[in-house]
Write a protein that holds these residues in place. Structure first.
Motif, PDB file in Angstrom:
ATOM      1  N   ASN A   1     -21.727  -2.365 -54.743  1.00 48.71           N
ATOM      2  CA  ASN A   1     -20.658  -1.472 -54.284  1.00 48.71           C
ATOM      3  C   ASN A   1     -20.849  -1.005 -52.845  1.00 48.71           C
ATOM      4  N   ALA A   2     -21.885  -1.502 -52.160  1.00 54.60           N
ATOM      5  CA  ALA A   2     -22.071  -1.127 -50.754  1.00 54.60           C
ATOM      6  C   ALA A   2     -21.146  -1.973 -49.892  1.00 54.60           C
ATOM      7  N   SER A   3     -20.541  -1.362 -48.913  1.00 53.86           N
ATOM      8  CA  SER A   3     -19.595  -2.066 -48.049  1.00 53.86           C
ATOM      9  C   SER A   3     -20.341  -2.919 -47.027  1.00 53.86           C
ATOM     10  N   PRO A   4     -19.855  -4.137 -46.775  1.00 56.49           N
ATOM     11  CA  PRO A   4     -20.483  -4.969 -45.744  1.00 56.49           C
ATOM     12  C   PRO A   4     -20.292  -4.359 -44.357  1.00 56.49           C
ATOM     13  N   ARG A   5     -21.240  -4.616 -43.480  1.00 55.51           N
ATOM     14  CA  ARG A   5     -21.185  -4.089 -42.120  1.00 55.51           C
ATOM     15  C   ARG A   5     -20.885  -5.234 -41.154  1.00 55.51           C
ATOM     16  N   LEU A   6     -19.803  -5.108 -40.390  1.00 57.00           N
ATOM     17  CA  LEU A   6     -19.415  -6.131 -39.416  1.00 57.00           C
ATOM     18  C   LEU A   6     -20.323  -6.039 -38.199  1.00 57.00           C
ATOM     19  N   ILE A   7     -20.921  -7.164 -37.810  1.00 57.08           N
ATOM     20  CA  ILE A   7     -21.778  -7.137 -36.613  1.00 57.08           C
ATOM     21  C   ILE A   7     -21.276  -8.058 -35.504  1.00 57.08           C
ATOM     22  N   ALA A   8     -20.350  -8.978 -35.791  1.00 56.28           N
ATOM     23  CA  ALA A   8     -19.804  -9.838 -34.730  1.00 56.28           C
ATOM     24  C   ALA A   8     -18.554 -10.519 -35.260  1.00 56.28           C
ATOM     25  N   GLU A   9     -17.646 -10.855 -34.339  1.00 58.50           N
ATOM     26  CA  GLU A   9     -16.462 -11.620 -34.715  1.00 58.50           C
ATOM     27  C   GLU A   9     -15.945 -12.381 -33.505  1.00 58.50           C
ATOM     28  N   ARG A  10     -15.223 -13.444 -33.789  1.00 56.32           N
ATOM     29  CA  ARG A  10     -14.630 -14.237 -32.715  1.00 56.32           C
ATOM     30  C   ARG A  10     -13.392 -14.936 -33.251  1.00 56.32           C
ATOM     31  N   PRO A  11     -12.299 -14.987 -32.471  1.00 56.13           N
ATOM     32  CA  PRO A  11     -11.100 -15.702 -32.925  1.00 56.13           C
ATOM     33  C   PRO A  11     -11.310 -17.213 -32.844  1.00 56.13           C
ATOM     34  N   PHE A  12     -10.497 -17.948 -33.582  1.00 58.12           N
ATOM     35  CA  PHE A  12     -10.586 -19.408 -33.515  1.00 58.12           C
ATOM     36  C   PHE A  12      -9.828 -19.932 -32.306  1.00 58.12           C
ATOM     37  N   THR A  13     -10.157 -21.155 -31.911  1.00 58.36           N
ATOM     38  CA  THR A  13      -9.429 -21.860 -30.862  1.00 58.36           C
ATOM     39  C   THR A  13      -8.763 -23.074 -31.491  1.00 58.36           C
ATOM     40  N   PRO A  14      -7.474 -23.277 -31.316  1.00 54.62           N
ATOM     41  CA  PRO A  14      -6.806 -24.412 -31.964  1.00 54.62           C
ATOM     42  C   PRO A  14      -7.394 -25.747 -31.523  1.00 54.62           C
ATOM     43  N   GLY A  15      -7.242 -26.730 -32.390  1.00 51.99           N
ATOM     44  CA  GLY A  15      -7.652 -28.078 -32.031  1.00 51.99           C
ATOM     45  C   GLY A  15      -6.777 -28.635 -30.919  1.00 51.99           C
ATOM     46  N   ARG A  16      -7.311 -29.620 -30.226  1.00 52.88           N
ATOM     47  CA  ARG A  16      -6.600 -30.237 -29.099  1.00 52.88           C
ATOM     48  C   ARG A  16      -6.331 -31.700 -29.425  1.00 52.88           C
ATOM     49  N   SER A  17      -5.097 -32.110 -29.252  1.00 58.01           N
ATOM     50  CA  SER A  17      -4.724 -33.485 -29.581  1.00 58.01           C
ATOM     51  C   SER A  17      -5.349 -34.465 -28.589  1.00 58.01           C
ATOM     52  N   ILE A  18      -5.514 -35.693 -29.033  1.00 56.61           N
ATOM     53  CA  ILE A  18      -6.020 -36.770 -28.181  1.00 56.61           C
ATOM     54  C   ILE A  18      -4.943 -37.844 -28.096  1.00 56.61           C
ATOM     55  N   THR A  19      -4.576 -38.186 -26.878  1.00 62.27           N
ATOM     56  CA  THR A  19      -3.634 -39.278 -26.642  1.00 62.27           C
ATOM     57  C   THR A  19      -4.420 -40.475 -26.128  1.00 62.27           C
ATOM     58  N   THR A  20      -4.321 -41.577 -26.820  1.00 60.07           N
ATOM     59  CA  THR A  20      -5.067 -42.774 -26.461  1.00 60.07           C
ATOM     60  C   THR A  20      -4.220 -43.690 -25.580  1.00 60.07           C
ATOM     61  N   THR A  21      -4.838 -44.754 -25.110  1.00 58.52           N
ATOM     62  CA  THR A  21      -4.118 -45.773 -24.341  1.00 58.52           C
ATOM     63  C   THR A  21      -3.563 -46.869 -25.242  1.00 58.52           C
ATOM     64  N   LEU A  22      -3.855 -46.797 -26.549  1.00 61.68           N
ATOM     65  CA  LEU A  22      -3.394 -47.837 -27.467  1.00 61.68           C
ATOM     66  C   LEU A  22      -1.873 -47.847 -27.574  1.00 61.68           C
TER      67      LEU A  22
END
Length: 705
Positions: free
Chosen positions: A327-348
Motif C-alpha cells: 500500500n506504499a505509493s511509488p516515488r517518481l525519480i525520473a521521466e522522459r517523453p517518447f520521440t516518434p519513429g522516423r521513416s526511412i525512404t530507400t532508393t529502391l
C-alpha cells in the motif's frame, strides 16, 4: 622358526640403519641459523576496501563486491542473488555506464562510513546522479562492507526496487524512392480454430482454404491435436487481404478472428528490407540497457535492423522506486517523453524490384540494378528468398536454406570473364594499347607445354586486338596479358583490382556486405603453403584463382566504367524522415574515388563491351538482337568446384551511349553466362524501360567461357 628373506630384511631394517646414518651426518654439520619469523601481511585499510568496492560498482562487478562483504551480508545474499539483483536494477534503469566519485571517509574505531557520488548514464532517462553512503566493519579478517540495498542506488530503502512505466512509440515505415510502402505498421487478423466449437468441418476447411490459400490438410494439421477448448492459431493475414472473406469466416462455427496491429511487408527484397522479430532471450539484457522493455519486436536483419534507432524512435517512460511495504505509493525519480519513429525512404523502386524478382524466378543467385550516375540501388534480388510476413506469425513454414543470406551484397563468387575488364584496364596503363594484337590458336603454352591452357573456343579466335579480345572473351589474349603484367610487377593486377573497388567493402549503408578477396603474394604468404606464382596471375587474368567478388562490387565497378571513371558509394538509404527536434536527413551521392585509367583507355574498354552485344562475334549478340537501344556488357562463366556447373554472369549498362542503368546478374551453378544470365538481363532492361518481353531464340552451339 620364521625365515627372513633378503627383501623382508631390507624393508624392516634398512630404513632404521639409514636413519641412524643420516642422524650422525647431521650431528657433524654446523647448526643452521634459526629462521626469522614471517612478517605479517598488513590488512587493507578502510580506504583501500572502499576503493575496491566503488571500483566494483563502477565496473558492474557484483562478484568482486560480494567477496568483500561482511560474513553476515554474504549469509543473507548469495553471489547469484546479488548478480541477478544488480543486473535487474541496472537493466530496469537502462544504465549504459556508471561513474563514481569518492567524497569523504569517516572512521570511528571498528566502523567506517564512506560518502560517494554516483552517476548513471541511462538510455531512457539521461544522466541520473545521487550521493550514497557505504558502511564498513572491522572484523578479524579485516575491513568488510555491510550490504544495503542502497548500494544498488542511494535512494532505495531495504526491499525497495526500481520500476518503469514505458511509453513506446509506433514503429515508423519503410518506403521505396516513390513513396510506396516496403514495411508499414498495419492491422492484421489472426485466424484460429477452437476444435470443440466446430459444427461442419468440411465447410470450415473449405472457407479457411479459400481465405488463406492453404491446403485443407495443412489447416487441419494445425488444430487437430488441440483440446476441445483450446484456441489453435492457423495463420495471420493483413486485414485488407482478409476483408473479402471475413463475413463468411465470422459465421463459421469454430473459427475465431483476432485483430491486432503489427508489421506488414510488401513482400519484395526481403533480405534488404529485413524483418522484425522478438528480442532473443540471450540478448535481452543488452536491449533493456538500450531502454527497451524487452517484449518489443525489433529489427532482426536488413534495413529493419540497421534502421532500428530511426524506425523505433526513442522510448519514453517514468522511473519509480517501488517501496517494499504494501500500500506504499511509488516515488517518481525520473521521466522522459517518447520521440516518434522516423521513416526511412530507400532508393529502391518497388515495382521494378517485383518485376526483377519475377524474371529471376526460383533460380539461386542475385541481381543488382544500379544507376551509374549516382550509385542509387534500384533493385537488389537474392534467391532463394522468404516471405517476411509469414515469419511474424505461428505455424509459418521454415524458409529454404540460405534464404536469409543477401547474395547481392554477401554472396562471394569468382567473377570469371567479367574480370577481364580490370585486366584490360591494367594492360592499357602498363604498355599495351588498344591496337595490341594477340594470336589465339585455341590454346596457350606460355607456362610450358606441360601446362597448356585452353581458350573456351577450342578452334581459337585467330588474330584479335584488345577491344576485340574483350568482345569475344578470348582467354588466350588475357593469359598473355596476365603473364606480361606479372613479369613487370607481380602486384600490378591485384593493385588494379583494388583500384576498381574489389577486395574491400563498398560502404553501402543499410545491409551487411562482404569484402571479397583479391589475392596476391602477401596474402598467399599469410596463408602458408606455396608462394604466389606467375600461374596464379595467369589464372587471375580470366577471373579465376582465389579471386572472390560480390555482385554489388561488380555493379559498382561497371558503373564506374560506364560513367567515365567515378566510383560512387552504392546508395540504398535516400533519406530519414524528421521527428520533433530532429530535421530530415538526406544522403546525397558520395564519390569514393576514381579509376586510375585515362579516358582513352576507358573508351577502348567501352568499345569492347559494346561489341559483346553488337559485334557479329560478340558473346551475347544473339541475346540482344532487336533491342531498341544499344547495350554494353560482359558475359562470364566462373568455374567452381570440380563436377559442378559454373556460375553464370552477365554485367551490362544501357543505353551504351548515355548510360543510366547497370544490371548485374549471377545464377549460381547456372551454366554459361551468355545462355543463362544475359537473357535475364535483357528482360530486366525491358522491364525498366516498359518494353514488351521479347521471346529469346535458342543459344548457339558454343557460348562464352
Amino acid at each position: 622358526m620364521k625365515r627372513w628373506t633378503r627383501r623382508s630384511f631390507l624393508i624392516r631394517f634398512l630404513p632404521a640403519a639409514l636413519g641412524g646414518w643420516l642422524s650422525a651426518c647431521r650431528a657433524a654439520l654446523p647448526p643452521s641459523p634459526t629462521p626469522a619469523p614471517p612478517t605479517p601481511t598488513p590488512l587493507p585499510s578502510p580506504a583501500e576496501i572502499i576503493t575496491a568496492a566503488l571500483e566494483a560498482l563502477r565496473r558492474e562487478d557484483p562478484e568482486a563486491l560480494w567477496a568483500i562483504l561482511t560474513p553476515a551480508s554474504r549469509a543473507m545474499l548469495s553471489p547469484e542473488e546479488l548478480r541477478v539483483l544488480w543486473r535487474d536494477t541496472l537493466n530496469t534503469a537502462s544504465v549504459q555506464a556508471v561513474e563514481i566519485e569518492p567524497l569523504t571517509l569517516i572512521q570511528e574505531g571498528k566502523t567506517a562510513q564512506a560518502r560517494y557520488r554516483i552517476r548513471w548514464k541511462t538510455a531512457l532517462f539521461g544522466d541520473l546522479e545521487a550521493e550514497g553512503m557505504m558502511a564498513l566493519r572491522l572484523l578479524p579478517e579485516g575491513w568488510r562492507v555491510v550490504w544495503q540495498d542502497a548500494l544498488l542506488w542511494p535512494a532505495l530503502g531495504e526491499g525497495d526496487r526500481l520500476r518503469v512505466e514505458y511509453i513506446i512509440p509506433e514503429r515508423a515505415n519503410l518506403y521505396d524512392r516513390e513513396g510506396q510502402s516496403l514495411a508499414v505498421q498495419g492491422e492484421w487478423v489472426e485466424i484460429g480454430v477452437v476444435p470443440g466449437r466446430i459444427a461442419d468441418e468440411g465447410l470450415l476447411l473449405q472457407r479457411l482454404a479459400r481465405a488463406t490459400g492453404l491446403p485443407p490438410e495443412t489447416i487441419r494439421s494445425r488444430y487437430v491435436f488441440g483440446r476441445p477448448d483450446w484456441y489453435m492459431p492457423i495463420l495471420a493475414l493483413p486485414a485488407d487481404r482478409l476483408a473479402p472473406f471475413a463475413t463468411d469466416l465470422e459465421a463459421t462455427p469454430g473459427v475465431v478472428l483476432r485483430p491486432r496491429s503489427g508489421r506488414i511487408y510488401a513482400g519484395v527484397a526481403p533480405q534488404t528490407v529485413g524483418v522484425v522479430g522478438k528480442i532473443p532471450a540471450e540478448a535481452l539484457d543488452q536491449w533493456r540497457r538500450r531502454g527497451y522493455r524487452g517484449d518489443e519486436w525489433v529489427g532482426r536483419m536488413g534495413l529493419e535492423a540497421w534502421g532500428e534507432p530511426y524506425l523505433a524512435g526513442t522510448h519514453g517512460g517514468r522511473l519509480f522506486i517501488q517501496p517494499r511495504a504494501e500500500n506504499a505509493s511509488p516515488r517518481l525519480i525520473a521521466e522522459r517523453p517518447f520521440t516518434p519513429g522516423r521513416s526511412i525512404t530507400t532508393t529502391l523502386k518497388r515495382d521494378l524490384q517485383a518485376q526483377v524478382e519475377e524474371i529471376f524466378g526460383d533460380r539461386t543467385g542475385a541481381v543488382v540494378v544500379m544507376d551509374p550516375r549516382n550509385g542509387d540501388l534500384l533493385a537488389l534480388v537474392s534467391k532463394p528468398a522468404f516471405d517476411p510476413n509469414a515469419l511474424l506469425w505461428p505455424n509459418s513454414p521454415p524458409p529454404p536454406p540460405g534464404a536469409f543470406l543477401n547474395r547481392a551484397t554477401q554472396g562471394l563468387y569468382p567473377p570469371g570473364s567479367i574480370f577481364k575488364i580490370v585486366v584490360m584496364a591494367a594492360a592499357l596503363t602498363h604498355g599495351f594499347t588498344a591496337g595490341s594484337l594477340f594470336q589465339d590458336p585455341g590454346y596457350w603454352d606460355g607456362l610450358g607445354p606441360g601446362y597448356r591452357k585452353w581458350c573456351w573456343l577450342q578452334s581459337g579466335h585467330g588474330l584479335v586486338d584488345l577491344p576485340t579480345a574483350l568482345t569475344v572473351s578470348c582467354n588466350v589474349a588475357f593469359y598473355q596479358i596476365g603473364f606480361a603484367l606479372y613479369q613487370q610487377d607481380p602486384d600490378l593486377l591485384p593493385q588494379m583490382a583494388r583500384a576498381f573497388g574489389l577486395g574491400a567493402p563498398t560502404g553501402v549503408q543499410g545491409v551487411p556486405e562482404e569484402a571479397g578477396l583479391v589475392p596476391d603474394a602477401a596474402w598467399r604468404a599469410r596463408q602458408g603453403g606455396r608462394p604466389w606464382s606467375v600461374g596464379d596471375a595467369v589464372n587471375m587474368s580470366i577471373g579465376q584463382s582465389d579471386l572472390l567478388t560480390t555482385p554489388l562490387q561488380i555493379a559498382r565497378m561497371l558503373a564506374a566504367v560506364a560513367n567515365g571513371g567515378v566510383l560512387y558509394r552504392p546508395r540504398l538509404v535516400g533519406r530519414i524522415g524528421p521527428a520533433p527536434g530532429q530535421p530530415e536527413e538526406t544522403f546525397p551521392p558520395e564519390v569514393q574515388g576514381r579509376l586510375p585509367v585515362p579516358e582513352e583507355a576507358l573508351a577502348a574498354i567501352r568499345q569492347g563491351l559494346l561489341g559483346v552485344t553488337t559485334h557479329p562475334r560478340g558473346t551475347a549478340t544473339w541475346v540482344f538482337r532487336g533491342m531498341p537501344f544499344p547495350v554494353a556488357g560482359k558475359t562470364g562463366t566462373a568455374e567452381t568446384a570440380p563436377g559442378r556447373p559454373p556460375h553464370a554472369w552477365f554485367a551490362a549498362y544501357a543505353p551504351a551511349d548515355q548510360p543510366e542503368l547497370v544490371v548485374v546478374v549471377i545464377v549460381e551453378h547456372g551454366g554459361q553466362g551468355s545462355a543463362v544470365a544475359a537473357p535475364l538481363a535483357r528482360q530486366i532492361f525491358e522491364a525498366y524501360y516498359g518494353l514488351p518481353r521479347t521471346p529469346l531464340p535458342a543459344p548457339p552451339a558454343q557460348e562464352d567461357r
